[in-house]
Every structure is written in structure tokens, then in C-alpha cells.
Write a protein that holds these residues in place. Structure first.
Motif, PDB file in Angstrom:
ATOM      1  N   ALA A 198       0.201  -2.400  -5.097  1.00  0.00           N
ATOM      2  CA  ALA A 198       1.285  -1.464  -4.751  1.00  0.00           C
ATOM      3  C   ALA A 198       1.989  -1.970  -3.500  1.00  0.00           C
ATOM      4  O   ALA A 198       1.336  -2.397  -2.541  1.00  0.00           O
ATOM      5  CB  ALA A 198       0.735  -0.067  -4.526  1.00  0.00           C
ATOM      6  N   LEU A 199       3.318  -1.934  -3.514  1.00  0.00           N
ATOM      7  CA  LEU A 199       4.130  -2.335  -2.369  1.00  0.00           C
ATOM      8  C   LEU A 199       5.142  -1.235  -2.095  1.00  0.00           C
ATOM      9  O   LEU A 199       5.999  -0.941  -2.931  1.00  0.00           O
ATOM     10  CB  LEU A 199       4.843  -3.656  -2.648  1.00  0.00           C
ATOM     11  CG  LEU A 199       5.756  -4.181  -1.536  1.00  0.00           C
ATOM     12  CD1 LEU A 199       4.945  -4.518  -0.284  1.00  0.00           C
ATOM     13  CD2 LEU A 199       6.535  -5.413  -2.004  1.00  0.00           C
ATOM     14  N   GLU A 200       5.060  -0.611  -0.940  1.00  0.00           N
ATOM     15  CA  GLU A 200       5.938   0.504  -0.573  1.00  0.00           C
ATOM     16  C   GLU A 200       6.889   0.083   0.533  1.00  0.00           C
ATOM     17  O   GLU A 200       6.471  -0.568   1.497  1.00  0.00           O
ATOM     18  CB  GLU A 200       5.114   1.704  -0.113  1.00  0.00           C
ATOM     19  CG  GLU A 200       4.206   2.272  -1.186  1.00  0.00           C
ATOM     20  CD  GLU A 200       3.352   3.412  -0.677  1.00  0.00           C
ATOM     21  OE1 GLU A 200       3.118   3.480   0.554  1.00  0.00           O
ATOM     22  OE2 GLU A 200       2.919   4.254  -1.490  1.00  0.00           O
ATOM     23  N   LYS A 201       8.141   0.459   0.406  1.00  0.00           N
ATOM     24  CA  LYS A 201       9.154   0.151   1.406  1.00  0.00           C
ATOM     25  C   LYS A 201       9.709   1.452   1.964  1.00  0.00           C
ATOM     26  O   LYS A 201      10.074   2.358   1.202  1.00  0.00           O
ATOM     27  CB  LYS A 201      10.281  -0.686   0.794  1.00  0.00           C
ATOM     28  CG  LYS A 201      11.309  -1.170   1.813  1.00  0.00           C
ATOM     29  CD  LYS A 201      12.319  -2.094   1.163  1.00  0.00           C
ATOM     30  CE  LYS A 201      13.311  -2.610   2.201  1.00  0.00           C
ATOM     31  NZ  LYS A 201      14.301  -3.531   1.599  1.00  0.00           N
ATOM     32  N   PHE A 202       9.783   1.541   3.301  1.00  0.00           N
ATOM     33  CA  PHE A 202      10.228   2.760   3.970  1.00  0.00           C
ATOM     34  C   PHE A 202      11.460   2.493   4.818  1.00  0.00           C
ATOM     35  O   PHE A 202      11.664   1.377   5.303  1.00  0.00           O
ATOM     36  CB  PHE A 202       9.112   3.314   4.871  1.00  0.00           C
ATOM     37  CG  PHE A 202       7.960   3.925   4.127  1.00  0.00           C
ATOM     38  CD1 PHE A 202       7.901   5.295   3.928  1.00  0.00           C
ATOM     39  CD2 PHE A 202       6.937   3.135   3.624  1.00  0.00           C
ATOM     40  CE1 PHE A 202       6.840   5.868   3.245  1.00  0.00           C
ATOM     41  CE2 PHE A 202       5.873   3.694   2.937  1.00  0.00           C
ATOM     42  CZ  PHE A 202       5.828   5.070   2.745  1.00  0.00           C
ATOM     43  N   ASP A 203      12.249   3.521   4.999  1.00  0.00           N
ATOM     44  CA  ASP A 203      13.322   3.548   5.990  1.00  0.00           C
ATOM     45  C   ASP A 203      12.929   4.619   6.995  1.00  0.00           C
ATOM     46  O   ASP A 203      13.071   5.820   6.718  1.00  0.00           O
ATOM     47  CB  ASP A 203      14.663   3.877   5.331  1.00  0.00           C
ATOM     48  CG  ASP A 203      15.813   3.901   6.336  1.00  0.00           C
ATOM     49  OD1 ASP A 203      15.598   3.485   7.492  1.00  0.00           O
ATOM     50  OD2 ASP A 203      16.911   4.359   5.978  1.00  0.00           O
ATOM     51  N   LYS A 204      12.389   4.192   8.115  1.00  0.00           N
ATOM     52  CA  LYS A 204      11.755   5.095   9.072  1.00  0.00           C
ATOM     53  C   LYS A 204      10.603   5.810   8.370  1.00  0.00           C
ATOM     54  O   LYS A 204       9.647   5.186   7.958  1.00  0.00           O
ATOM     55  CB  LYS A 204      12.774   6.058   9.680  1.00  0.00           C
ATOM     56  CG  LYS A 204      13.834   5.347  10.515  1.00  0.00           C
ATOM     57  CD  LYS A 204      14.817   6.308  11.132  1.00  0.00           C
ATOM     58  CE  LYS A 204      15.852   5.553  11.953  1.00  0.00           C
ATOM     59  NZ  LYS A 204      16.873   6.456  12.528  1.00  0.00           N
ATOM     60  N   GLU A 205      10.688   7.133   8.157  1.00  0.00           N
ATOM     61  CA  GLU A 205       9.593   7.854   7.514  1.00  0.00           C
ATOM     62  C   GLU A 205       9.884   8.152   6.050  1.00  0.00           C
ATOM     63  O   GLU A 205       9.079   8.815   5.375  1.00  0.00           O
ATOM     64  CB  GLU A 205       9.325   9.161   8.263  1.00  0.00           C
ATOM     65  CG  GLU A 205       8.862   8.959   9.707  1.00  0.00           C
ATOM     66  CD  GLU A 205       8.601  10.276  10.409  1.00  0.00           C
ATOM     67  OE1 GLU A 205       8.898  11.330   9.805  1.00  0.00           O
ATOM     68  OE2 GLU A 205       8.117  10.246  11.548  1.00  0.00           O
ATOM     69  N   ASN A 206      11.010   7.698   5.542  1.00  0.00           N
ATOM     70  CA  ASN A 206      11.407   8.011   4.171  1.00  0.00           C
ATOM     71  C   ASN A 206      11.092   6.850   3.232  1.00  0.00           C
ATOM     72  O   ASN A 206      11.434   5.699   3.517  1.00  0.00           O
ATOM     73  CB  ASN A 206      12.905   8.324   4.116  1.00  0.00           C
ATOM     74  CG  ASN A 206      13.275   9.504   4.997  1.00  0.00           C
ATOM     75  OD1 ASN A 206      12.584  10.518   5.007  1.00  0.00           O
ATOM     76  ND2 ASN A 206      14.369   9.368   5.756  1.00  0.00           N
ATOM     77  N   LEU A 207      10.473   7.158   2.106  1.00  0.00           N
ATOM     78  CA  LEU A 207      10.169   6.149   1.101  1.00  0.00           C
ATOM     79  C   LEU A 207      11.447   5.703   0.402  1.00  0.00           C
ATOM     80  O   LEU A 207      12.217   6.519  -0.101  1.00  0.00           O
ATOM     81  CB  LEU A 207       9.181   6.717   0.058  1.00  0.00           C
ATOM     82  CG  LEU A 207       8.765   5.774  -1.065  1.00  0.00           C
ATOM     83  CD1 LEU A 207       7.963   4.597  -0.511  1.00  0.00           C
ATOM     84  CD2 LEU A 207       7.954   6.521  -2.117  1.00  0.00           C
ATOM     85  N   VAL A 208      11.688   4.403   0.373  1.00  0.00           N
ATOM     86  CA  VAL A 208      12.885   3.843  -0.275  1.00  0.00           C
ATOM     87  C   VAL A 208      12.543   3.382  -1.684  1.00  0.00           C
ATOM     88  O   VAL A 208      13.266   3.672  -2.642  1.00  0.00           O
ATOM     89  CB  VAL A 208      13.451   2.675   0.556  1.00  0.00           C
ATOM     90  CG1 VAL A 208      14.603   2.002  -0.178  1.00  0.00           C
ATOM     91  CG2 VAL A 208      13.876   3.161   1.932  1.00  0.00           C
ATOM     92  N   SER A 209      11.437   2.647  -1.823  1.00  0.00           N
ATOM     93  CA  SER A 209      11.034   2.155  -3.143  1.00  0.00           C
ATOM     94  C   SER A 209       9.541   1.886  -3.160  1.00  0.00           C
ATOM     95  O   SER A 209       8.917   1.698  -2.111  1.00  0.00           O
ATOM     96  CB  SER A 209      11.800   0.885  -3.506  1.00  0.00           C
ATOM     97  OG  SER A 209      11.459  -0.170  -2.624  1.00  0.00           O
ATOM     98  N   LYS A 210       8.994   1.851  -4.401  1.00  0.00           N
ATOM     99  CA  LYS A 210       7.580   1.558  -4.568  1.00  0.00           C
ATOM    100  C   LYS A 210       7.406   0.708  -5.819  1.00  0.00           C
ATOM    101  O   LYS A 210       7.854   1.075  -6.902  1.00  0.00           O
ATOM    102  CB  LYS A 210       6.758   2.836  -4.685  1.00  0.00           C
ATOM    103  CG  LYS A 210       5.258   2.579  -4.834  1.00  0.00           C
ATOM    104  CD  LYS A 210       4.459   3.869  -4.840  1.00  0.00           C
ATOM    105  CE  LYS A 210       2.971   3.586  -4.968  1.00  0.00           C
ATOM    106  NZ  LYS A 210       2.162   4.832  -4.920  1.00  0.00           N
ATOM    107  N   VAL A 211       6.750  -0.457  -5.637  1.00  0.00           N
ATOM    108  CA  VAL A 211       6.468  -1.367  -6.746  1.00  0.00           C
ATOM    109  C   VAL A 211       4.970  -1.323  -7.016  1.00  0.00           C
ATOM    110  O   VAL A 211       4.160  -1.440  -6.092  1.00  0.00           O
ATOM    111  CB  VAL A 211       6.899  -2.810  -6.405  1.00  0.00           C
ATOM    112  CG1 VAL A 211       6.484  -3.761  -7.511  1.00  0.00           C
ATOM    113  CG2 VAL A 211       8.398  -2.874  -6.180  1.00  0.00           C
ATOM    114  N   THR A 212       4.590  -1.162  -8.287  1.00  0.00           N
ATOM    115  CA  THR A 212       3.178  -1.152  -8.665  1.00  0.00           C
ATOM    116  C   THR A 212       2.945  -2.111  -9.828  1.00  0.00           C
ATOM    117  O   THR A 212       3.866  -2.418 -10.593  1.00  0.00           O
ATOM    118  CB  THR A 212       2.710   0.259  -9.070  1.00  0.00           C
ATOM    119  OG1 THR A 212       3.481   0.701 -10.189  1.00  0.00           O
ATOM    120  CG2 THR A 212       2.863   1.237  -7.910  1.00  0.00           C
TER     121      THR A 212
END
Length: 362
Positions: free
Chosen positions: A179-193
Motif C-alpha cells: 500500500a502506498l498513500e499520498k497526503f496533502d498535509k492531513e488530507n489523503l490524495v491517493s492510495k495505491v494497493t
């Protein structure tokens, strides 16, 4: 300018230290061969690999036991000077004890600079060769052991990306439940699984299986699914579970970069890496401390002769090594400060050196 006495003592200082190294290193090699020869024969280790291993072993062994070799060599030749009444003659001529110490401090400075440079650039390469051989040929399941814990790995890749894998196989370069999660500050932008992800060394890409990407939108999320997808990432999958001794194998500049990267990733092994870094600076300092202690202990002509001085010296030397190992392990296995753990033996024995020096001056 160095006086005749300075040159005489400095020459004895360096020559005895060199002789001590050349005397004990072959003994260390013989003992190591006797312990491991059966394993080497059993695993059919190539002769060239064995020769390279003992080249690395020599450097690794000398660096590890450098404080003991230095300490005992100073006690040895200073005791001989005392038994020959040479020190009495030097001090009776009007030379102070502090002035008498000058060639010893010069010798300690030369050795400290040498050890510092070796520790920064030469010892790391030998540490890698030494440990790689041990884990490859001499330890059962060594390839897995050298990776340490490779399950439930969670890392911060950079300021905005976080990576997780359930388990990682170092030999096949495959990670599971990725799993790879990308955030903008505290907000989730995208998640790859992906159910598994495989590293392709030929083109430095990754193949993800059962790939899913969720992109968070204002009006709704976008879902992308593929049974298999090949792509590039900014991380090396092998970095997820670095070998347990990796810090020992890095030169100074690379070690700083590695520690900075591991801090950002939230590595649980950060204390182990910091202990290695701080020891690169603390070990050369010990040359001065142990030199002062050794001279203060052995400059007098004792009733027990050189044997008594060596007995006292060996007790102090092994006490130093004991403190060094205990506090190093404490820092690696707990929340104890690595900086304090590494420098604590030098502080304690530094105080002892000052106490002995003041008594010697009297």
C-alpha cells in the motif's frame, strides 16, 4: 621541535603499538580459522573468498580491539622504561610529569587521526566484506537473519508519501499486501494497493499484481483497477528491510544521508545507526584517555614489576570494553540516548584519567 627524549619515547610508543597489532592479529586469525574451518569446508567456500574475508577480518579485528592494543602496548613499554629507571632519570633532570607526557600525547594524536580516517572510509568497506561472508557462508539461514524483521514494514518515503507491506522476501524481491498513500498535509490524495509487488532489476521498475488506485476527488473518488501494472517508484524496495549491519558498511557522508532518510521513514533501528555514527568520533578520543591512564598506572617501578602493571592495565582495559558494550547495547535495545551511551565510557574513564594524572604529578 621534538627533543631527543621526545623522539625516543614517541618511537617506542608507535613501534610497540605496531608490534602489538602484528602479534595479536595472526593469533586472532588462527583462532578464527580453527573455529570456522569446518563450516568453510562444508559450504565449499572458494579460496579467493576466504583470502578476501581474512583481509577484511584483519582490518575489522584491529579496529574493534584498537583500545585494548593501544592501552597494553603503552603499559608494556612504559613499564620497561620504569624498570630500567629511565623514567626516574628523566624526571630527576627537572622535566615535569606534564612535559614527560608530551610525546605520548603526540603519539595518541597521530593514532587518533589514523583511526578516525580509517573509521570514516576504510573500516566500513571491510565491515561489509566481513559480515557478508559470515552471513553468506557461516550462519544457517544467514541471508534471512541479515535482513532482520521483514514483516509489517511501515515507512515514510518523503514528506507526503507513506508505504506499507505485510512481508518482504529479500531473495525474490517481492513484497506482499503493498500500500502506498499520498497526503496533502492531513488530507489523503491517493492510495495505491496491490496483493504483491515485484522489483525488476533489469529496468528498475516494479510490477504490481491486483493493482488498485483510489484518487480522492471533491465530488467523488476515482477508482482504477488492473490485474497487473508495471511502473516506477522513487524508492528501492530493498530499502524496506536494510541489512542489520548496514550502518557499519557506510562511509561517513553516506551514513549521515542514510540516517536522515531513516529518520524520515520512522525507522525503529535509528538508535543502532546513531550508535555506529557516534562511535566513529568517540573511539579516536579514547586514545588520549587510555594513554594518560596507561602512563599514570605504569610510570612507577612496582614491587610486582611489569606483571603487576599489566594486570592492572588488563583489568582497566576490559572494564572500558565492558562499559562500551553494555551501554552500546542499552542504546540499541531501549530508548536510552545513543549519544550518552557512546560517550559514557569516555566520560567515566576520562574522570579516572584526570584523577590518576593528578596523583602522578604529586
Amino acid at each position: 621541535m621534538l627533543s631527543i627524549i621526545d623522539k625516543y619515547i614517541l618511537k617506542r610508543y608507535l613501534a610497540t603499538f605496531g608490534a602489538m597489532l602484528f602479534m595479536f592479529i595472526p593469533i586472532g586469525i588462527v583462532i578464527d580459522v580453527s573455529e570456522k574451518v569446518n563450516k568453510m569446508i562444508e559450504n565449499k567456500v572458494p579460496i579467493l573468498d576466504i583470502a578476501i574475508y581474512y583481509y577484511h577480518f584483519t582490518i575489522y579485528f584491529a579496529n574493534s580491539l584498537f583500545p585494548i592494543f593501544l592501552f597494553l602496548s603503552i603499559i608494556w613499554f612504559t613499564s620497561k622504561l620504569a624498570n630500567n629507571t629511565e623514567i626516574i632519570a628523566i624526571l630527576s633532570s627537572g622535566i615535569s610529569f606534564t612535559r614527560f607526557l608530551r610525546p605520548y600525547i603526540i603519539g595518541a594524536s597521530l593514532i587518533s587521526v589514523f583511526v578516525l580516517i580509517m573509521g570514516f572510509y576504510v573500516v566500513p568497506a571491510s565491515s561489509e566484506g566481513f559480515n557478508n561472508f559470515r552471513y553468506t557462508y557461516l550462519k544457517g539461514g544467514g541471508q534471512e537473519q541479515m535482513r532482520g524483521d521483514n514483516t509489517d514494514v511501515y515507512r515514510q518515503i518523503n514528506d507526503n508519501e507513506f508505504l506499507y507491506v505485510n512481508s518482504f522476501n529479500a531473495q525474490s524481491k517481492v513484497a506482499f499486501n503493498f500500500a502506498l498513500e499520498k497526503f496533502d498535509k492531513e488530507n489523503l490524495v491517493s492510495k495505491v494497493t496491490a496483493s504483491r509487488i515485484k522489483w525488476n532489476p533489469q529496468d528498475s521498475t516494479y510490477t504490481m499484481y491486483d493493482y488498485t488506485k483510489r484518487t480522492v476527488g471533491v465530488l467523488g473518488d476515482k477508482i482504477e483497477k488492473m490485474p497487473e501494472k508495471k511502473t516506477k517508484f522513487s524508492f528501492d524496495l530493498e530499502d524496506l528491510t536494510p541489512v542489520i549491519y548496514i550502518a557499519e558498511t557506510l562511509s561517513l557522508d553516506k551514513l549521515y544521508q542514510f540516517i536522515d532518510k531513516e529518520r524520515k521513514r520512522g525507522s525503529s533501528n535509528i538508535n543502532i545507526y546513531l550508535v555506529v555514527l557516534y562511535k566513529k568520533y568517540s573511539v579516536p578520543v579514547s586514545a588520549f584517555i587510555l594513554t594518560i591512564i596507561a602512563v599514570s598506572v605504569s610510570y612507577k617501578k612496582r614491587r610486582g614489576g611489569m606483571g603487576m602493571n599489566l594486570t592492572i592495565g588488563i583489568a582497566i582495559a576490559f572494564g572500558y570494553v565492558f562499559f562500551d558494550k553494555i551501554f552500546g547495547t542499552l542504546a540499541e535495545k531501549s530508548t536510552f540516548s545513543p549519544l550518552l551511551a557512546v560517550w559514557f565510557p569516555n566520560v567515566i574513564f576520562g574522570i579516572l584519567a584526570i584523577f590518576l594524572l593528578r596523583n602522578a604529578k604529586r
